[in-house]
Design an enzyme around this catalytic site. Structure first.
Site, PDB file in Angstrom:
ATOM      1  N   HIS A   1      -2.035  -4.965  -3.690  1.00 19.95           N
ATOM      2  CA  HIS A   1      -1.429  -6.310  -4.792  1.00 19.95           C
ATOM      3  C   HIS A   1      -0.780  -6.977  -5.654  1.00 19.95           C
ATOM      4  O   HIS A   1      -0.679  -5.774  -6.894  1.00 19.95           O
ATOM      5  CB  HIS A   1      -2.952  -6.547  -4.374  1.00 19.95           C
ATOM      6  CG  HIS A   1      -2.979  -8.693  -4.611  1.00 19.95           C
ATOM      7  ND1 HIS A   1      -2.540  -9.218  -4.994  1.00 19.95           N
ATOM      8  CD2 HIS A   1      -3.364  -9.075  -3.116  1.00 19.95           C
ATOM      9  CE1 HIS A   1      -2.898 -10.801  -4.623  1.00 19.95           C
ATOM     10  NE2 HIS A   1      -2.595 -10.415  -3.493  1.00 19.95           N
TER      11      HIS A   1
ATOM     12  N   SER B   1       3.723 -17.220   0.604  1.00 19.19           N
ATOM     13  CA  SER B   1       3.656 -18.651   1.375  1.00 19.19           C
ATOM     14  C   SER B   1       2.993 -20.050   0.119  1.00 19.19           C
ATOM     15  O   SER B   1       3.495 -20.879   0.580  1.00 19.19           O
ATOM     16  CB  SER B   1       2.374 -18.354   2.632  1.00 19.19           C
ATOM     17  OG  SER B   1       1.406 -17.959   2.145  1.00 19.19           O
TER      18      SER B   1
ATOM     19  N   ASP C   1      -5.448  -7.727   4.461  1.00 16.22           N
ATOM     20  CA  ASP C   1      -5.142  -7.659   5.665  1.00 16.22           C
ATOM     21  C   ASP C   1      -5.430  -6.026   6.147  1.00 16.22           C
ATOM     22  O   ASP C   1      -5.516  -5.322   7.418  1.00 16.22           O
ATOM     23  CB  ASP C   1      -3.622  -7.194   5.733  1.00 16.22           C
ATOM     24  CG  ASP C   1      -2.971  -8.866   5.345  1.00 16.22           C
ATOM     25  OD1 ASP C   1      -3.198  -9.692   5.809  1.00 16.22           O
ATOM     26  OD2 ASP C   1      -1.919  -8.841   4.051  1.00 16.22           O
TER      27      ASP C   1
ATOM     28  N   HIS D   1       3.914  -9.804   3.385  1.00 20.32           N
ATOM     29  CA  HIS D   1       2.923 -11.143   2.757  1.00 20.32           C
ATOM     30  C   HIS D   1       2.414 -10.495   4.378  1.00 20.32           C
ATOM     31  O   HIS D   1       1.668  -9.693   4.450  1.00 20.32           O
ATOM     32  CB  HIS D   1       3.736 -11.866   2.462  1.00 20.32           C
ATOM     33  CG  HIS D   1       2.679 -12.923   2.445  1.00 20.32           C
ATOM     34  ND1 HIS D   1       1.550 -12.892   1.871  1.00 20.32           N
ATOM     35  CD2 HIS D   1       3.269 -14.826   2.257  1.00 20.32           C
ATOM     36  CE1 HIS D   1       1.311 -13.943   1.220  1.00 20.32           C
ATOM     37  NE2 HIS D   1       2.379 -15.118   1.534  1.00 20.32           N
TER      38      HIS D   1
ATOM     39  N   ARG E   1     -11.803  -9.946  -0.283  1.00 21.08           N
ATOM     40  CA  ARG E   1     -11.605 -11.026   0.810  1.00 21.08           C
ATOM     41  C   ARG E   1     -11.146  -9.844   1.996  1.00 21.08           C
ATOM     42  O   ARG E   1     -11.647 -10.039   2.821  1.00 21.08           O
ATOM     43  CB  ARG E   1     -10.344 -11.792   1.022  1.00 21.08           C
ATOM     44  CG  ARG E   1     -10.451 -12.623   0.266  1.00 21.08           C
ATOM     45  CD  ARG E   1      -9.009 -12.883   0.013  1.00 21.08           C
ATOM     46  NE  ARG E   1      -8.394 -12.094  -0.241  1.00 21.08           N
ATOM     47  CZ  ARG E   1      -6.443 -12.496  -0.361  1.00 21.08           C
ATOM     48  NH1 ARG E   1      -5.840 -14.094   0.455  1.00 21.08           N
ATOM     49  NH2 ARG E   1      -5.882 -11.710  -0.590  1.00 21.08           N
TER      50      ARG E   1
HETATM   51  N1  CMX Z   1       2.121   1.751   0.391  1.00 22.53           N
HETATM   52  C1  CMX Z   1       3.110   2.144  -0.596  1.00 22.53           C
HETATM   53  N2  CMX Z   1       3.788   1.640  -0.993  1.00 22.53           N
HETATM   54  C2  CMX Z   1       3.413   1.368  -2.442  1.00 22.53           C
HETATM   55  C3  CMX Z   1       1.892   0.429  -1.627  1.00 22.53           C
HETATM   56  C4  CMX Z   1       1.332   0.644  -0.368  1.00 22.53           C
HETATM   57  N3  CMX Z   1       0.259  -0.122   0.295  1.00 22.53           N
HETATM   58  N4  CMX Z   1       1.360  -1.030  -2.742  1.00 22.53           N
HETATM   59  C5  CMX Z   1       2.803  -0.612  -3.755  1.00 22.53           C
HETATM   60  N5  CMX Z   1       3.410   0.341  -3.268  1.00 22.53           N
HETATM   61  C6  CMX Z   1       4.780   0.626  -4.427  1.00 22.53           C
HETATM   62  C7  CMX Z   1       5.767  -0.706  -4.455  1.00 22.53           C
HETATM   63  O1  CMX Z   1       6.515  -0.134  -3.310  1.00 22.53           O
HETATM   64  C8  CMX Z   1       6.471  -0.158  -5.120  1.00 22.53           C
HETATM   65  O2  CMX Z   1       7.334   0.931  -5.047  1.00 22.53           O
HETATM   66  P1  CMX Z   1       8.973   1.014  -6.077  1.00 22.53           P
HETATM   67  O3  CMX Z   1       8.777   1.274  -7.368  1.00 22.53           O
HETATM   68  O4  CMX Z   1       9.520   2.368  -4.902  1.00 22.53           O
HETATM   69  O5  CMX Z   1       9.440  -0.222  -5.524  1.00 22.53           O
HETATM   70  C9  CMX Z   1       5.183   0.056  -6.673  1.00 22.53           C
HETATM   71  O6  CMX Z   1       4.262   0.486  -5.794  1.00 22.53           O
HETATM   72  C10 CMX Z   1       4.513  -0.358  -7.406  1.00 22.53           C
HETATM   73  O7  CMX Z   1       4.441  -2.084  -7.003  1.00 22.53           O
HETATM   74  P2  CMX Z   1       3.389  -2.885  -7.271  1.00 22.53           P
HETATM   75  O8  CMX Z   1       3.501  -3.992  -8.536  1.00 22.53           O
HETATM   76  O9  CMX Z   1       1.901  -2.144  -6.925  1.00 22.53           O
HETATM   77  O10 CMX Z   1       3.179  -3.398  -6.032  1.00 22.53           O
HETATM   78  P3  CMX Z   1       3.933  -4.938  -5.979  1.00 22.53           P
HETATM   79  O11 CMX Z   1       3.470  -6.543  -6.648  1.00 22.53           O
HETATM   80  O12 CMX Z   1       5.086  -4.567  -6.079  1.00 22.53           O
HETATM   81  O13 CMX Z   1       3.624  -4.936  -4.325  1.00 22.53           O
HETATM   82  C11 CMX Z   1       2.687  -5.810  -2.687  1.00 22.53           C
HETATM   83  C12 CMX Z   1       2.536  -6.162  -4.246  1.00 22.53           C
HETATM   84  C13 CMX Z   1       1.710  -5.992  -1.766  1.00 22.53           C
HETATM   85  C14 CMX Z   1       4.126  -6.029  -2.039  1.00 22.53           C
HETATM   86  C15 CMX Z   1       2.443  -3.864  -2.348  1.00 22.53           C
HETATM   87  O14 CMX Z   1       1.208  -3.198  -2.887  1.00 22.53           O
HETATM   88  C16 CMX Z   1       2.704  -3.353  -0.679  1.00 22.53           C
HETATM   89  O15 CMX Z   1       4.090  -3.179  -0.695  1.00 22.53           O
HETATM   90  N6  CMX Z   1       1.702  -3.557  -0.327  1.00 22.53           N
HETATM   91  C17 CMX Z   1       1.927  -3.041   1.744  1.00 22.53           C
HETATM   92  C18 CMX Z   1       1.737  -4.304   1.915  1.00 22.53           C
HETATM   93  C19 CMX Z   1       0.723  -5.752   2.289  1.00 22.53           C
HETATM   94  O16 CMX Z   1      -0.905  -5.052   2.512  1.00 22.53           O
HETATM   95  N7  CMX Z   1       1.375  -6.721   1.107  1.00 22.53           N
HETATM   96  C20 CMX Z   1      -0.033  -7.705   2.118  1.00 22.53           C
HETATM   97  C21 CMX Z   1      -0.634  -8.288   0.522  1.00 22.53           C
HETATM   98  C22 CMX Z   1      -1.541  -9.757   0.767  1.00 22.53           C
HETATM   99  C23 CMX Z   1      -0.762 -10.839   1.511  1.00 22.53           C
HETATM  100  O17 CMX Z   1       0.136 -11.291   1.031  1.00 22.53           O
HETATM  101  O18 CMX Z   1      -0.901 -10.763   2.810  1.00 22.53           O
END
Ligand code: CMX
Length: 433
Positions: free
Chosen positions: A316, A240, A371, A270, A325
């Site tokens: 994250h 964002s 979140d 996000h 937070r």
């Molecule tokens: N549940 C399951 N798998 C997860 C995970 C979770 N909460 N967090 C990370 N992973 C997985 C990723 O999907 C990724 O899988 P692939 O290798 O198969 O693609 C792997 O772990 C590596 O990811 P990462 O490098 O640790 O995390 P990213 O930087 O790629 O992504 C985020 C970060 C936040 C998108 C991810 O942790 C996620 O999808 N979390 C759940 C959604 C969430 O809570 N989003 C809110 C974030 C805060 C915000 O912006 O509001």
């Protein structure tokens, strides 16, 4: 106006500082970039500047140098309130100094004077499809305000580059002033009778949101203040913030830019994760008829992962510890309503899910993010329509991205234009190693 005067006074020094840095050290290399970063969402590539906030992977966000607990302690509060004025936080983000109560109230007064939402915005929202997601409504409402942009008008008339930030500040104050009323209207239109009480001049920005959304419990005013402060800024690389900055870098005004940023916030990875997370907690609650045992939750979490889904509220891109937070909201909930079923469940999830994610071994950060708990607080106060929660995130996020946009204009940050490569070029670069 106090914000304009304070920023004006700082600008000559800041402009000189940036000019000297670029002139004398413009060619200094600060980082290397790997092929996995180029192909992997530019993770960790240092290519943005923000002096307003910084996310330390091992510690979390610092707003103008202050950690969340420090900021919550230092910022002025309303009499009898547990949480600070959001106007004080906006002052801190924009000016970089901790405001005294008069300065925080000066921002609150600016907002009061600018809070009337034009009728055409409400009419437009009423005309949208009844099934439209609240985030679509928020983004459209912000875009509908674009016709009132002071920046767009002044640019059209002709203005010096040095002055760009002044109408940007005007627009930012006008926009942020209206957001609580717009958000409350969206809530009422979607889930109540489409009628919102007028803002109460005796209440501050966040308390007015609490008033307009119709939550009677006075302590919700504190939750609203806490929520908007915590969601305000998280440095510049998140979707964002980055989208808002990118769009504004073409000299689009803040309405165009923030509407675009909100569209990014609406993604499930996000901002939408807060609604997803509450949905996930409710699924658990429903399946087990209450708070499950540790073992039951452990299995449920694994079932989520095995079905190919992520566990919302965990992980994250930058943080490597529990998000402060999250901690601030969890502490609030534990203090004020520890027996709430969803809070107890969120606490249990905090105990179990990091272990599950560690065992799965994929997520770099198995800890909770902002979140993981925010929805449970809203739910406690009766704001239970969880597809509304990202709107709340958006209202808070406006504070950070507009503050950054003002400074980006003030320091003359240019149009963004990173360079892309082809896969073949990357393969050739790899061979050359
Ligand atoms: N549940 C399951 N798998 C997860 C995970 C979770 N909460 N967090 C990370 N992973 C997985 C990723 O999907 C990724 O899988 P692939 O290798 O198969 O693609 C792997 O772990 C590596 O990811 P990462 O490098 O640790 O995390 P990213 O930087 O790629 O992504 C985020 C970060 C936040 C998108 C991810 O942790 C996620 O999808 N979390 C759940 C959604 C969430 O809570 N989003 C809110 C974030 C805060 C915000 O912006 O509001």
């Amino acid at each position: 106006m106090i914000l304009r005067d304070k920023i004006s006074a700082q600008l000559p020094e800041w402009r000189e500082r940036v000019k000297t840095l670029l002139k004398e050290h413009g060619e200094t290399v600060i980082d290397r970039v790997t092929i996995s970063q180029v192909y992997g969402g530019m993770r960790d590539i240092k290519g943005l500047v923000s002096d307003i906030s910084y996310v330390d992977p091992a510690e979390g966000i610092r707003l103008r140098g202050y950690s969340i607990p420090e900021a919550l302690k230092l910022l002025p509060r309303p009499e009898g309130g547990d949480m600070p004025y959001v106007g004080g936080l906006y002052y801190l983000l924009l000016v970089g100094e901790t405001p005294n109560p008069e300065q925080a109230l000066a921002v609150e007064d600016e907002w009061k004077a600018r809070s009337v939402v034009p009728q055409h915005v409400f009419d437009m929202l009423r005309a949208l499809a009844p099934q439209a997601h609240p985030m679509q409504l928020l983004s459209q409402a912000v875009l509908a305000l674009q016709s009132s942009s002071v920046f767009a008008r002044r640019y059209e008339e002709g203005m010096k580059k040095d002055e760009y930030w002044l109408p940007m500040l005007e627009d930012s104050l006008n926009l942020t002033a209206k957001l609580p009323g717009i958000a409350a209207f969206i809530y009422s239109l979607k889930y109540r009778n489409g009628i919102v009480p007028h803002p109460d001049p005796e209440r501050d920005w966040a308390a007015n949101f609490a008033h307009m959304i119709g939550v009677k419990d006075k302590t919700y005013e504190d939750v609203a203040r806490l929520y908007f402060i915590l969601h305000s800024d998280h440095e510049s690389g998140n979707v964002s913030a980055h989208v808002t900055h990118l769009v504004a870098s073409s000299l689009s005004d803040i309405y165009y830019a923030f509407s675009a940023g909100l569209n990014g916030l609406a993604g499930p990875l996000h901002g939408l994760a807060n609604q997803e997370c509450l949905g996930w907690l409710l699924d658990v609650h429903k399946k087990f008829g209450g708070v499950p045992s540790r073992e039951e939750l452990y299995k449920f979490a694994w079932d989520t992962l095995d079905s190919g889904k992520v566990i919302p509220g965990y992980g994250h891109a930058v943080l490597r510890v529990p998000d402060p937070r999250f901690t601030a909201q969890m502490e609030y909930a534990r203090k004020h309503f520890p027996q709430d079923e969803l809070v107890r469940l969120a606490d249990l999830v905090f105990d179990v899910v990091p272990q599950v994610l560690k065992e799965q071994g994929k997520a770099k950060n198995p800890a909770p993010n902002v979140d993981a708990i925010s929805g449970a607080l809203q739910y406690h106060y009766g704001v239970r329509e969880f597809d509304f929660y990202t709107v709340l995130f958006g209202v808070g996020r406006a504070l950070g991205v507009t503050a950054n946009a003002v400074w980006a204009r003030a320091l003359g940050q240019p149009i963004e234009r990173p360079k892309s490569l082809t896969t073949k070029m990357l393969e050739e670069a790899a061979k050359g190693q």
